[in-house]
Design an enzyme around this catalytic site. Structure first.
Site, PDB file in Angstrom:
ATOM      1  N   HIS A 132       0.712  -0.807   0.102  1.00 30.68           N
ATOM      2  CA  HIS A 132      -0.421  -0.109  -0.425  1.00 30.68           C
ATOM      3  C   HIS A 132       0.943   1.294   0.380  1.00 30.68           C
ATOM      4  O   HIS A 132       2.008   1.121   0.897  1.00 30.68           O
ATOM      5  CB  HIS A 132      -1.187  -0.093   1.445  1.00 30.68           C
ATOM      6  CG  HIS A 132      -1.951   0.909   1.045  1.00 30.68           C
ATOM      7  ND1 HIS A 132      -1.925   2.740   1.643  1.00 30.68           N
ATOM      8  CD2 HIS A 132      -3.100   0.927   1.015  1.00 30.68           C
ATOM      9  CE1 HIS A 132      -2.388   3.124   1.407  1.00 30.68           C
ATOM     10  NE2 HIS A 132      -3.844   2.393   1.504  1.00 30.68           N
ATOM     11  N   ASP A 209       3.314  -4.279   7.792  1.00 34.57           N
ATOM     12  CA  ASP A 209       1.608  -3.610   8.012  1.00 34.57           C
ATOM     13  C   ASP A 209       0.884  -4.051   8.292  1.00 34.57           C
ATOM     14  O   ASP A 209       0.612  -5.227   7.513  1.00 34.57           O
ATOM     15  CB  ASP A 209       1.992  -3.064   6.229  1.00 34.57           C
ATOM     16  CG  ASP A 209       0.822  -2.475   6.411  1.00 34.57           C
ATOM     17  OD1 ASP A 209       0.126  -1.965   7.049  1.00 34.57           O
ATOM     18  OD2 ASP A 209       0.697  -1.437   4.904  1.00 34.57           O
ATOM     19  N   GLN A 212      -4.772  -5.024   6.975  1.00 34.87           N
ATOM     20  CA  GLN A 212      -5.351  -5.883   6.332  1.00 34.87           C
ATOM     21  C   GLN A 212      -5.406  -7.287   7.269  1.00 34.87           C
ATOM     22  O   GLN A 212      -6.552  -7.844   6.703  1.00 34.87           O
ATOM     23  CB  GLN A 212      -4.847  -6.468   5.036  1.00 34.87           C
ATOM     24  CG  GLN A 212      -5.835  -4.587   4.085  1.00 34.87           C
ATOM     25  CD  GLN A 212      -6.930  -4.116   3.922  1.00 34.87           C
ATOM     26  OE1 GLN A 212      -7.824  -5.038   4.705  1.00 34.87           O
ATOM     27  NE2 GLN A 212      -7.287  -3.236   4.345  1.00 34.87           N
ATOM     28  N   LYS A 235      -9.672  -0.190  11.144  1.00 37.58           N
ATOM     29  CA  LYS A 235      -9.770  -1.735   9.643  1.00 37.58           C
ATOM     30  C   LYS A 235     -10.542  -3.076  10.660  1.00 37.58           C
ATOM     31  O   LYS A 235     -10.140  -4.161  10.010  1.00 37.58           O
ATOM     32  CB  LYS A 235      -8.956  -2.229   9.412  1.00 37.58           C
ATOM     33  CG  LYS A 235      -7.878  -1.280   8.652  1.00 37.58           C
ATOM     34  CD  LYS A 235      -8.393  -1.041   7.219  1.00 37.58           C
ATOM     35  CE  LYS A 235      -7.198   0.070   6.700  1.00 37.58           C
ATOM     36  NZ  LYS A 235      -7.816   0.253   4.640  1.00 37.58           N
ATOM     37  N   CYS A 373      -4.796   2.556  -3.750  1.00 38.06           N
ATOM     38  CA  CYS A 373      -3.981   2.801  -3.048  1.00 38.06           C
ATOM     39  C   CYS A 373      -1.805   1.907  -3.271  1.00 38.06           C
ATOM     40  O   CYS A 373      -1.579   2.171  -2.666  1.00 38.06           O
ATOM     41  CB  CYS A 373      -3.618   3.146  -1.436  1.00 38.06           C
ATOM     42  SG  CYS A 373      -4.862   4.577  -1.508  1.00 38.06           S
TER      43      CYS A 373
HETATM   44  N1  PLP Z   1      -1.297  -0.726   4.598  1.00 35.90           N
HETATM   45  C1  PLP Z   1      -2.414  -1.420   3.932  1.00 35.90           C
HETATM   46  C2  PLP Z   1      -2.513  -2.581   3.769  1.00 35.90           C
HETATM   47  C3  PLP Z   1      -3.861  -0.796   3.940  1.00 35.90           C
HETATM   48  O1  PLP Z   1      -4.706  -1.780   3.267  1.00 35.90           O
HETATM   49  C4  PLP Z   1      -4.290   0.543   3.861  1.00 35.90           C
HETATM   50  C5  PLP Z   1      -5.428   0.951   3.590  1.00 35.90           C
HETATM   51  O2  PLP Z   1      -6.314   0.645   3.339  1.00 35.90           O
HETATM   52  C6  PLP Z   1      -2.846   1.157   4.872  1.00 35.90           C
HETATM   53  C7  PLP Z   1      -2.028   0.468   5.100  1.00 35.90           C
HETATM   54  C8  PLP Z   1      -3.524   2.458   5.886  1.00 35.90           C
HETATM   55  O3  PLP Z   1      -4.365   2.453   6.468  1.00 35.90           O
HETATM   56  P1  PLP Z   1      -4.280   4.158   7.096  1.00 35.90           P
HETATM   57  O4  PLP Z   1      -5.247   4.491   6.424  1.00 35.90           O
HETATM   58  O5  PLP Z   1      -5.687   3.569   8.184  1.00 35.90           O
HETATM   59  O6  PLP Z   1      -3.657   4.444   7.988  1.00 35.90           O
END
Ligand code: PLP
Length: 415
Positions: A132, A209, A212, A235, A373
């Protein structure tokens, strides 16, 4: 804890569980809402809504600095949520749980503190092609500042990481491996323990990260052996604007501070400032108190149901949805890894994903369409965008059927 009683049995009684989520009862364009955008954000159970309501109605005060009763209550709840997060991740110590705005802020914190202190000219950071933007851009900023280089692990055609290529990318210049636990587009669940082992053999720091992963699989940071693990409460059925950065205490202690302000200091004099102990050293300013409390309620909710049961239920749903969607004419699934979470991205021949999303919305079905993203991943897939249905514990086979029927409408419109 307001969890539907039937949820306590061994298989999930989803019909009863859905009662915990008032928002799911509504109709969209006259049709029952089918919410399949859980990778973007999840809906909130009454337990979380009640915790927020209760906090603002009866307990609201600033934390840590007050001697009065309300401040004591707010502080107790705020601290209790940190212990809940520690238990949720099986971290060794609550000092390893730093409250952040979410995954994005957690990764930026590591890049701007650990990264600036440990990454220099010519050093390398290993990411993957499925990251992401939240796990790319902070490292890019750092790379630009330091003259460092980003390398990306390529993927197999089914959307799995090429571990053989990862092995080749690791060398004496590699300072960090930063990888997603679960892909928000492909659904791939990455073999984190194996990746950590490969990196640790060479003394390389590892950030995961977890955005998900947390709602779909039990996470044990000690068993994984990672150095950092970031996730967002929204999430996993909690509020927006709050999340956790887990970091091993020794690393967090050694890292320079991030943002400056109240709450993160030991003593302040002009020209001479000492900083607070962990985790407060990274938590400048009045924190998201209600958010932390709401996140605690969400994590308790999920733990009371049991992540293993949630995972087992979602796997059944994934198998059913994969089989049904695979039979839709002209539909191609992007992401068919052997080990997947319940995320189905797809493209429909000759129809732009945004059109798919708009037509499904008219049928009450909420999915996401776009690059999610993940523009480098879209490049790898050779598409500008995909449509994505992502499932949570409250979704049902009936809803998969509604999705498939609604995709039939897309065909009718574009016939
Ligand atoms: N990493 C992954 C794999 C994601 O799917 C997302 C959000 O969709 C994020 C990071 C970023 O999360 P946040 O916008 O809650 O900081």
């Amino acid at each position: 804890m307001a969890i539907a009683a039937a949820a306590q049995h061994s298989t999930l009684d989803v019909k009863t569980l859905r009662e915990d989520f008032p928002i799911l009862k509504q109709r969209i364009h006259g049709k029952p809402l089918v919410y399949l955008d859980n990778s973007a954000t999840t809906q909130k159970p009454k337990a979380v809504l009640d915790a927020l309501h209760h906090y603002y109605f009866e307990q609201n005060a600033n934390v840590h600095r007050g001697v009065h009763t309300l401040s004591g209550r707010a502080t107790d709840l705020y601290d209790a949520a940190r212990i809940t997060a520690q238990r949720f991740l099986n971290a060794a110590d609550p000092r390893e749980i730093v409250y952040v705005r979410g995954t994005t802020e957690g990764i930026n914190l590591v890049a701007q503190t650990w990264g600036r202190a440990n990454i220099g000219k010519g050093d390398e950071m290993v990411l993957t092609e499925m990251e992401h933007h939240s796990n790319i851009v902070p490292w890019h900023i750092l790379a630009q500042e330091k003259g460092a280089r980003i390398r990306a692990v390529p993927l197999t055609p089914s959307g799995e990481l090429r571990l053989d290529e990862l092995e080749k990318l690791l060398n004496e210049r590699t300072k960090i491996v930063a990888v997603t636990h679960v892909s928000n587009v492909l659904g791939t669940v990455n073999p984190i323990a194996d990746i950590v082992r490969m990196a640790k053999k060479r003394g390389i720091t590892v950030l995961i990260d977890g955005a998900q992963a947390v709602a779909h699989t039990a996470v044990d940071v000690q068993a994984l052996g990672c150095d950092f693990y970031a996730f967002s409460a929204h999430k996993i059925f909690g509020p927006t604007g709050i999340g956790v950065l887990y970091g091993r205490a020794a690393l967090l202690e050694a890292m320079p501070v991030y943002q400056g302000g109240g709450g993160m200091i030991g003593r302040v004099a002009f020209g001479n400032i000492t900083y607070a102990d962990l985790p407060y050293k990274y938590e400048a300013g009045t924190p998201n108190i209600a958010g932390a409390i709401g996140m605690g309620a969400a994590l308790e909710y999920v733990m009371a149901i049991g992540l293993d049961r949630i995972a087992a239920y979602e796997q059944e749903l994934l198998a059913y949805a994969t089989q049904r969607l695979s039979a839709v004419p002209g539909l191609r699934l992007t992401g068919t890894a052997a080990h997947k979470a319940a995320v189905l991205s797809f493209v429909l021949e000759d129809v732009h994903p945004h059109d798919v999303g708009t037509i499904l919305d008219r049928e009450g079905v909420a999915i996401r369409a776009g690059h999610h993203c993940c523009q480098p991943l879209m490049g790898h897939l050779g598409v500008p965008a995909t449509a994505r249905a992502s499932f949570a514990l409250y979704n049902t086979r009936d809803e998969v059927d509604v999705l498939v029927k609604a995709l039939g409408k897309v065909h009718e419109v574009f016939a």
